[in-house]
Design a protein around this motif. Structure first.
Motif, PDB file in Angstrom:
ATOM      1  N   THR A   1      59.052  59.741  73.768  1.00 41.22           N
ATOM      2  CA  THR A   1      57.836  60.180  74.471  1.00 41.22           C
ATOM      3  C   THR A   1      58.018  61.583  75.041  1.00 41.22           C
ATOM      4  O   THR A   1      57.099  62.397  75.011  1.00 41.22           O
ATOM      5  CB  THR A   1      57.474  59.215  75.611  1.00 41.22           C
TER       6      THR A   1
ATOM      7  N   ALA B   1      57.725  64.106  72.199  1.00 40.49           N
ATOM      8  CA  ALA B   1      56.322  64.261  71.793  1.00 40.49           C
ATOM      9  C   ALA B   1      55.568  65.134  72.784  1.00 40.49           C
ATOM     10  O   ALA B   1      54.807  66.032  72.404  1.00 40.49           O
ATOM     11  CB  ALA B   1      55.657  62.888  71.671  1.00 40.49           C
ATOM     12  N   TYR B   2      55.833  64.905  74.078  1.00 37.83           N
ATOM     13  CA  TYR B   2      55.129  65.692  75.089  1.00 37.83           C
ATOM     14  C   TYR B   2      55.540  67.166  75.016  1.00 37.83           C
ATOM     15  O   TYR B   2      54.693  68.059  75.036  1.00 37.83           O
ATOM     16  CB  TYR B   2      55.410  65.137  76.487  1.00 37.83           C
TER      17      TYR B   2
ATOM     18  N   GLN C   1      56.638  68.771  72.540  1.00 34.85           N
ATOM     19  CA  GLN C   1      56.067  69.372  71.349  1.00 34.85           C
ATOM     20  C   GLN C   1      54.612  69.788  71.624  1.00 34.85           C
ATOM     21  O   GLN C   1      54.186  70.881  71.268  1.00 34.85           O
ATOM     22  CB  GLN C   1      56.126  68.378  70.195  1.00 34.85           C
ATOM     23  N   SER C   2      53.881  68.903  72.298  1.00 36.00           N
ATOM     24  CA  SER C   2      52.473  69.206  72.586  1.00 36.00           C
ATOM     25  C   SER C   2      52.360  70.398  73.537  1.00 36.00           C
ATOM     26  O   SER C   2      51.365  71.108  73.537  1.00 36.00           O
ATOM     27  CB  SER C   2      51.785  67.983  73.188  1.00 36.00           C
ATOM     28  N   ARG C   3      53.394  70.607  74.335  1.00 46.29           N
ATOM     29  CA  ARG C   3      53.378  71.744  75.266  1.00 46.29           C
ATOM     30  C   ARG C   3      53.948  73.019  74.640  1.00 46.29           C
ATOM     31  O   ARG C   3      54.013  74.067  75.273  1.00 46.29           O
ATOM     32  CB  ARG C   3      54.215  71.415  76.510  1.00 46.29           C
ATOM     33  N   GLY C   4      54.463  72.897  73.402  1.00 47.59           N
ATOM     34  CA  GLY C   4      55.094  74.049  72.762  1.00 47.59           C
ATOM     35  C   GLY C   4      56.446  74.364  73.364  1.00 47.59           C
ATOM     36  O   GLY C   4      56.918  75.496  73.316  1.00 47.59           O
TER      37      GLY C   4
ATOM     38  N   ARG D   1      65.219  66.284  67.997  1.00 54.78           N
ATOM     39  CA  ARG D   1      64.446  65.099  68.417  1.00 54.78           C
ATOM     40  C   ARG D   1      65.330  63.873  68.562  1.00 54.78           C
ATOM     41  O   ARG D   1      64.927  62.881  69.178  1.00 54.78           O
ATOM     42  CB  ARG D   1      63.284  64.848  67.459  1.00 54.78           C
TER      43      ARG D   1
END
Length: 616
Positions: free
Chosen positions: A348, A351-352, A354-357, A364
């Motif tokens: 998790t 994933a977060y 990654q979403s924040r760049g 990973r």
RNA sequence: GGGCGCGUGGCGCAAUGGCAGCGCAGUUGACUUUUAAUCAAUUGGUUGCAGGUUCGAGUCCUGCCGCGCUCACCA
């Protein structure tokens, strides 16, 4: 073998002439009445002019020969003083050595005379006697200084090639005063640390450098072997486990300053061997260690630089306690604006990020704790921690020797998970550089054993992060270890801070460098010897004395010209040998690990690649 | 290990692919208060190593060696 260059030949020639004239080039002793600084001081407190007679020694750093009067500056560790050299005072014979420049810049000399002031105002030794103490055969790099009216000094010409400076540190030190000063401060730093820790009531101890089992940090070790005991040994990567055993033994507080070795890359802040300071103090926790840390750094800075505020690479840093303290969770909240406890698994969290760049360069498959410490802290926050900052409360899986965090979650599930997954550990940062690491040490042998097992499960056998299970350490802990706080810090980095150096290599006298390619002359000699020795060793079964005799006979007959590191290359891969060209006459045998080749009886020249083809 | 940069007399540096130069140091000479002394003359180079392109390579290309910076690794 040394092949003197033109300048060196000139100095050799001078040395020979001096010796032929009956002069001792390297006398065994001399009489020194004053250091250079003392001599100058003596002049100032001199009541009657011309009454202070001194004998000083030092290296000639400047020589200005000018007809029947000359000037020299000599330098010892205390400073420089000018020698006023006058034909009338010094006498015909001695002055001739100066005028003919048989005494050179860089020579060590002894000078006696009364202190005086020249017409230009410089305090000088009116030299009546000048003796050579050591003749220099190789000139040092030329650096000239100009003293301006305001007292500042500018240098003309420099010795600054980093590689030569590091490889020939003696020349660097001899020429560059600022380099000498760095290592004086280094010594003062270590003395200040010792004084501080002694005053804290800690006992200085020494523990093994060669250890049967390494541990206490996450790093690859160097391995070596004890022949008689048939035992592999590791060069220590930390002192931690040996020091904490001593708390079991009854000491309240111990420390060690010494060398650690880590088989890892070098950088501006990493050297393969480096100086570590660790201490462990019973009956305090990491908050207590924080207090000591702050006071220790402030004290040391004061002892070394006279102030706990320092200037480093243009930044004003204030080491005065208290320092900013925040948990790594708070740091992530402050600098990256989210609560990582909202993402309690590596999946998790990844994933977060990654979403924040923020996932650039992040693996990973890394563990959750490593993502937070190595990636978020190491790559996104660390560089912004300029003023001294303590970051505390680290995830557990990267802290196998730290005690769980305390606290009451009061039924809150997220807080309960937080307390469970974090430890009382802190690191502190100054100018974006990690300076040290500390914990409330784990002293529950059951918990410690579980951590070892957990580490084994989380990390591969060959991962840097894995820590081998140390049964003896667990046994020690089972005998009862008092609660304690521990601390570790890289002393070299501290010296960097206090001397305003931006590379660890500049605070190490002999930083680790690759082996340089030997000169062709070295190779020639080495190769000839190897060839002769091999021929005798493998072809003839003779007594040693006879072998030596034959080597002596054989050597002049071998004419070898090679243009590479032959000795090493023969043990290297085929690819490394492609460019070698070897020419030799006479009988020659070349050894590899498995084979023994008879090459040629007469003059041969070929590329090694061709040679190899011809024998395989 | 990857990327970028650098490697030229003892030291510090030059040289659009076209005679390898300058400063300091050195050598010789002059000078009895210089201090980056000055003045005159002068020596010193297989341009990191090995290949290649070219009429011609310090310069361009390839490989290697070493150093620095940087990324990766890394308390």
């Amino acid at each position: 073998m040394w092949q003197p260059n033109k300048l060196e030949k000139e100095r050799l020639e001078k040395a020979n002439r001096l010796e032929a004239g009956g002069l001792l080039l390297y006398p065994g002793r001399c009489q020194r009445s004053h250091t250079v600084a003392e001599a100058v001081e003596a002049f100032h407190s001199d009541k009657a002019p011309g009454s202070t007679y001194v004998s000083v020694v030092g290296r000639i750093r400047r020589l200005n020969t000018k007809g029947k009067v000359s000037f020299a500056h000599i330098e010892d560790e205390s400073g420089r003083v000018q020698l006023f050299l006058r034909l009338n005072t010094l006498g015909e014979e001695s002055y001739e050595l100066v005028r003919r420049k048989l005494i050179d810049v860089d020579d060590f000399v002894h000078a006696s005379g009364t202190m005086m002031r020249t017409r230009a105002g410089e305090i000088s030794v009116d030299t009546a006697q000048l003796t050579l103490l050591s003749k220099t055969l190789s000139p040092l790099p030329v650096v000239k200084e100009q003293r301006r009216a305001d007292g500042s000094v500018s240098e003309y010409g420099e010795f600054k090639d980093t590689e030569t400076r590091y490889r020939q540190r003696y020349a660097d030190l001899a020429v560059n005063k600022s380099v000498r000063e760095v290592f004086v401060k280094r010594a003062r730093t270590i003395k200040a640390l010792r004084d501080f820790l002694d005053n804290e009531g800690m006992l200085e101890v020494e523990t093994p450098i060669l250890q049967p089992l390494y541990g206490g940090a996450a790093a690859r070790p160097f391995v070596t072997h004890h022949n008689q005991l048939h035992q592999d040994l590791y060069l220590r990567i930390s002192f931690e486990l040996y020091l904490k055993r001593l708390l079991v033994g009854g000491y309240d507080a111990v420390y060690e300053i010494g060398r650690d070795f880590r088989n890892e890359g070098v950088s501006y802040k990493h050297n393969t061997e480096f100086t570590m300071l660790e201490f462990y103090k019973a009956y305090i926790d990491y908050e207590g260690v924080m207090d000591i840390t702050e006071r220790m750094f402030a004290y040391t800075a004061e002892q070394v630089n006279g102030s706990s505020a320092i200037r480093y690479q243009g930044a004003e840093l204030n080491l005065t306690p208290p320092w900013k303290r925040l948990s790594i969770r708070e740091a992530v909240q402050e600098y990256l604006d989210f609560d990582y406890m909202d993402f309690p698994s590596s999946e998790t969290l990844y994933a977060y990020l990654q979403s924040r760049g923020l996932a650039d360069g992040l693996d990973r498959d890394d563990t959750w704790g490593r993502m937070i410490v190595e990636h978020l802290l190491g790559n996104h926050i660390e560089e912004r921690l300029i003023q001294p900052t303590i970051i505390k409360d680290y995830p557990r899986d990267v802290s196998p020797f730290a005690k769980r965090i305390r606290g009451d979650a009061a039924g809150d599930e997220k807080e309960r998970r937080y307390l469970e997954s974090h430890t009382e550990r802190f690191e502190f940062f100054i100018h974006g550089m990690e300076m040290g690491n500390a914990f409330t040490e784990l002293n529950d042998p059951r918990d410690q054993q579980a951590r070892f097992v957990e580490m084994k499960r989380l990390y591969d056998e060959d991962s840097d992060e894995t820590t081998p299970l140390d049964e003896d350490y667990l046994r020690a802990m089972r005998f009862g270890m008092p609660p304690n706080g521990g601390f570790g810090s890289g002393v070299d980095r501290m010296v960097m801070l206090l001397t305003d150096q931006d590379s660890i290599r500049d605070v190490l006298l002999y930083p680790h460098l690759r082996e340089p390619a030997p000169s062709e002359n070295d190779l020639r000699g080495q190769f000839m010897l190897d060839a002769a020795v091999r021929q005798l060793e493998y072809q003839l079964d003779l007594p040693l004395a006879e072998k030596k005799r034959r080597i002596a006979l054989y050597l002049p007959k071998v004419e070898v010209g090679i243009e590479f590191r032959m000795a090493n290359a023969l043990e290297g891969s085929l690819a490394q040998l492609q460019n070698l060209r070897v020419a030799f006459a006479g009988q020659l045998y070349v050894m590899t690990d498995e084979n023994f080749y008879h090459v040629q009886d007469e003059l041969t020249e070929m590329r090694i690649a061709d040679f190899w083809r011809s024998i395989t």
